[in-house]
Design a protein around this motif. Structure first.
Motif, PDB file in Angstrom:
ATOM      1  N   ALA A   1       0.839  -1.206   0.000  1.00 53.63           N
ATOM      2  CA  ALA A   1       0.000   0.000   0.000  1.00 53.63           C
ATOM      3  C   ALA A   1       0.873   1.254   0.000  1.00 53.63           C
ATOM      4  N   GLU A   2       1.936   1.233   0.780  1.00 50.99           N
ATOM      5  CA  GLU A   2       2.833   2.383   0.836  1.00 50.99           C
ATOM      6  C   GLU A   2       3.512   2.603  -0.513  1.00 50.99           C
ATOM      7  N   LYS A   3       3.896   1.530  -1.164  1.00 56.61           N
ATOM      8  CA  LYS A   3       4.523   1.638  -2.485  1.00 56.61           C
ATOM      9  C   LYS A   3       3.556   2.263  -3.487  1.00 56.61           C
ATOM     10  N   ALA A   4       2.304   1.833  -3.465  1.00 55.85           N
ATOM     11  CA  ALA A   4       1.305   2.390  -4.380  1.00 55.85           C
ATOM     12  C   ALA A   4       1.105   3.881  -4.115  1.00 55.85           C
ATOM     13  N   ALA A   5       1.046   4.260  -2.837  1.00 58.41           N
ATOM     14  CA  ALA A   5       0.874   5.674  -2.496  1.00 58.41           C
ATOM     15  C   ALA A   5       2.081   6.490  -2.954  1.00 58.41           C
ATOM     16  N   LEU A   6       3.273   5.952  -2.789  1.00 54.94           N
ATOM     17  CA  LEU A   6       4.477   6.672  -3.215  1.00 54.94           C
ATOM     18  C   LEU A   6       4.546   6.803  -4.733  1.00 54.94           C
ATOM     19  N   LYS A   7       4.122   5.774  -5.442  1.00 53.34           N
ATOM     20  CA  LYS A   7       4.091   5.861  -6.904  1.00 53.34           C
ATOM     21  C   LYS A   7       3.125   6.948  -7.351  1.00 53.34           C
ATOM     22  N   LYS A   8       1.955   7.012  -6.716  1.00 55.17           N
ATOM     23  CA  LYS A   8       0.963   8.029  -7.051  1.00 55.17           C
ATOM     24  C   LYS A   8       1.524   9.421  -6.772  1.00 55.17           C
ATOM     25  N   TRP A   9       2.147   9.585  -5.615  1.00 57.91           N
ATOM     26  CA  TRP A   9       2.724  10.877  -5.232  1.00 57.91           C
ATOM     27  C   TRP A   9       3.834  11.272  -6.200  1.00 57.91           C
ATOM     28  N   ASN A  10       4.655  10.318  -6.588  1.00 58.10           N
ATOM     29  CA  ASN A  10       5.740  10.579  -7.530  1.00 58.10           C
ATOM     30  C   ASN A  10       5.184  11.035  -8.881  1.00 58.10           C
ATOM     31  N   LYS A  11       4.115  10.406  -9.320  1.00 61.56           N
ATOM     32  CA  LYS A  11       3.481  10.790 -10.584  1.00 61.56           C
ATOM     33  C   LYS A  11       2.947  12.215 -10.498  1.00 61.56           C
ATOM     34  N   GLU A  12       2.305  12.555  -9.379  1.00 62.07           N
ATOM     35  CA  GLU A  12       1.778  13.905  -9.179  1.00 62.07           C
ATOM     36  C   GLU A  12       2.909  14.934  -9.177  1.00 62.07           C
ATOM     37  N   LEU A  13       4.011  14.604  -8.520  1.00 61.87           N
ATOM     38  CA  LEU A  13       5.149  15.522  -8.499  1.00 61.87           C
ATOM     39  C   LEU A  13       5.716  15.726  -9.899  1.00 61.87           C
ATOM     40  N   GLY A  14       5.739  14.666 -10.676  1.00 61.08           N
ATOM     41  CA  GLY A  14       6.212  14.779 -12.047  1.00 61.08           C
ATOM     42  C   GLY A  14       5.331  15.697 -12.870  1.00 61.08           C
ATOM     43  N   MET A  15       4.024  15.585 -12.684  1.00 66.23           N
ATOM     44  CA  MET A  15       3.100  16.463 -13.411  1.00 66.23           C
ATOM     45  C   MET A  15       3.271  17.912 -12.965  1.00 66.23           C
ATOM     46  N   GLU A  16       3.444  18.126 -11.655  1.00 66.54           N
ATOM     47  CA  GLU A  16       3.666  19.486 -11.150  1.00 66.54           C
ATOM     48  C   GLU A  16       4.950  20.065 -11.729  1.00 66.54           C
ATOM     49  N   ARG A  17       5.993  19.256 -11.806  1.00 69.85           N
ATOM     50  CA  ARG A  17       7.260  19.713 -12.369  1.00 69.85           C
ATOM     51  C   ARG A  17       7.083  20.112 -13.824  1.00 69.85           C
ATOM     52  N   ASP A  18       6.337  19.313 -14.576  1.00 68.93           N
ATOM     53  CA  ASP A  18       6.095  19.632 -15.976  1.00 68.93           C
ATOM     54  C   ASP A  18       5.349  20.959 -16.113  1.00 68.93           C
ATOM     55  N   ASP A  19       4.353  21.184 -15.236  1.00 62.81           N
ATOM     56  CA  ASP A  19       3.610  22.437 -15.273  1.00 62.81           C
ATOM     57  C   ASP A  19       4.522  23.632 -14.993  1.00 62.81           C
ATOM     58  N   VAL A  20       5.388  23.480 -14.004  1.00 65.11           N
ATOM     59  CA  VAL A  20       6.314  24.564 -13.661  1.00 65.11           C
ATOM     60  C   VAL A  20       7.262  24.844 -14.829  1.00 65.11           C
ATOM     61  N   LEU A  21       7.774  23.818 -15.459  1.00 61.16           N
ATOM     62  CA  LEU A  21       8.673  24.001 -16.596  1.00 61.16           C
ATOM     63  C   LEU A  21       7.969  24.692 -17.756  1.00 61.16           C
ATOM     64  N   LYS A  22       6.706  24.321 -18.004  1.00 61.97           N
ATOM     65  CA  LYS A  22       5.954  24.975 -19.074  1.00 61.97           C
ATOM     66  C   LYS A  22       5.758  26.456 -18.783  1.00 61.97           C
ATOM     67  N   ARG A  23       5.430  26.775 -17.536  1.00 62.11           N
ATOM     68  CA  ARG A  23       5.246  28.190 -17.163  1.00 62.11           C
ATOM     69  C   ARG A  23       6.554  28.962 -17.298  1.00 62.11           C
ATOM     70  N   CYS A  24       7.651  28.336 -16.927  1.00 62.27           N
ATOM     71  CA  CYS A  24       8.955  28.995 -17.043  1.00 62.27           C
ATOM     72  C   CYS A  24       9.292  29.267 -18.523  1.00 62.27           C
ATOM     73  N   MET A  25       8.990  28.316 -19.365  1.00 62.80           N
ATOM     74  CA  MET A  25       9.261  28.501 -20.796  1.00 62.80           C
ATOM     75  C   MET A  25       8.414  29.647 -21.356  1.00 62.80           C
ATOM     76  N   VAL A  26       7.152  29.727 -20.942  1.00 58.60           N
ATOM     77  CA  VAL A  26       6.289  30.813 -21.406  1.00 58.60           C
ATOM     78  C   VAL A  26       6.869  32.145 -20.972  1.00 58.60           C
ATOM     79  N   LEU A  27       7.300  32.247 -19.728  1.00 54.20           N
ATOM     80  CA  LEU A  27       7.882  33.505 -19.241  1.00 54.20           C
ATOM     81  C   LEU A  27       9.208  33.811 -19.919  1.00 54.20           C
ATOM     82  N   TRP A  28       9.985  32.806 -20.193  1.00 58.48           N
ATOM     83  CA  TRP A  28      11.291  33.004 -20.817  1.00 58.48           C
ATOM     84  C   TRP A  28      11.142  33.462 -22.264  1.00 58.48           C
ATOM     85  N   VAL A  29      10.144  32.904 -22.960  1.00 60.91           N
ATOM     86  CA  VAL A  29       9.924  33.257 -24.373  1.00 60.91           C
ATOM     87  C   VAL A  29       9.453  34.701 -24.489  1.00 60.91           C
ATOM     88  N   LYS A  30       8.667  35.169 -23.536  1.00 55.56           N
ATOM     89  CA  LYS A  30       8.173  36.552 -23.582  1.00 55.56           C
ATOM     90  C   LYS A  30       9.327  37.459 -23.404  1.00 55.56           C
TER      91      LYS A  30
END
Length: 77
Positions: free
Chosen positions: A48-77
């Motif tokens: 159960a702990e492994k499943a929860a950590l995998k889910k959390w890791n996936k969420e963190l990866g998505m958050e990281r992708d969102d942050v990188l996209k926002r940074c690219m938008v700001l950098w391009v401007k």
């Protein structure tokens, strides 16, 4: 435990600290005393702990992708 050698000698042979070896031996002795039901409960908890950590890791990866996209938008401007 199996060789009958003193702990300091085994620790030196293995290249580990004597305290670390003592900790490992203590854990091994405790593990021998556990019942199959305890082991099953532990496996279920760890699964159960492994499943929860995998889910959390996936969420963190998505958050990281969102942050990188926002940074690219700001950098391009």
């Amino acid at each position: 435990m199996e060789t009958g050698k003193p702990a300091p000698e085994v620790a030196k042979d293995q290249g580990t600290n004597e305290t670390t070896l003592a900790s490992w031996v203590s854990r091994a002795k405790r593990a021998e005393k556990t019942t199959p039901e305890d082991k099953d409960a532990l496996i279920a908890r760890l699964t159960a702990e492994k499943a929860a950590l995998k889910k959390w890791n996936k969420e963190l990866g998505m958050e990281r992708d969102d942050v990188l996209k926002r940074c690219m938008v700001l950098w391009v401007k």
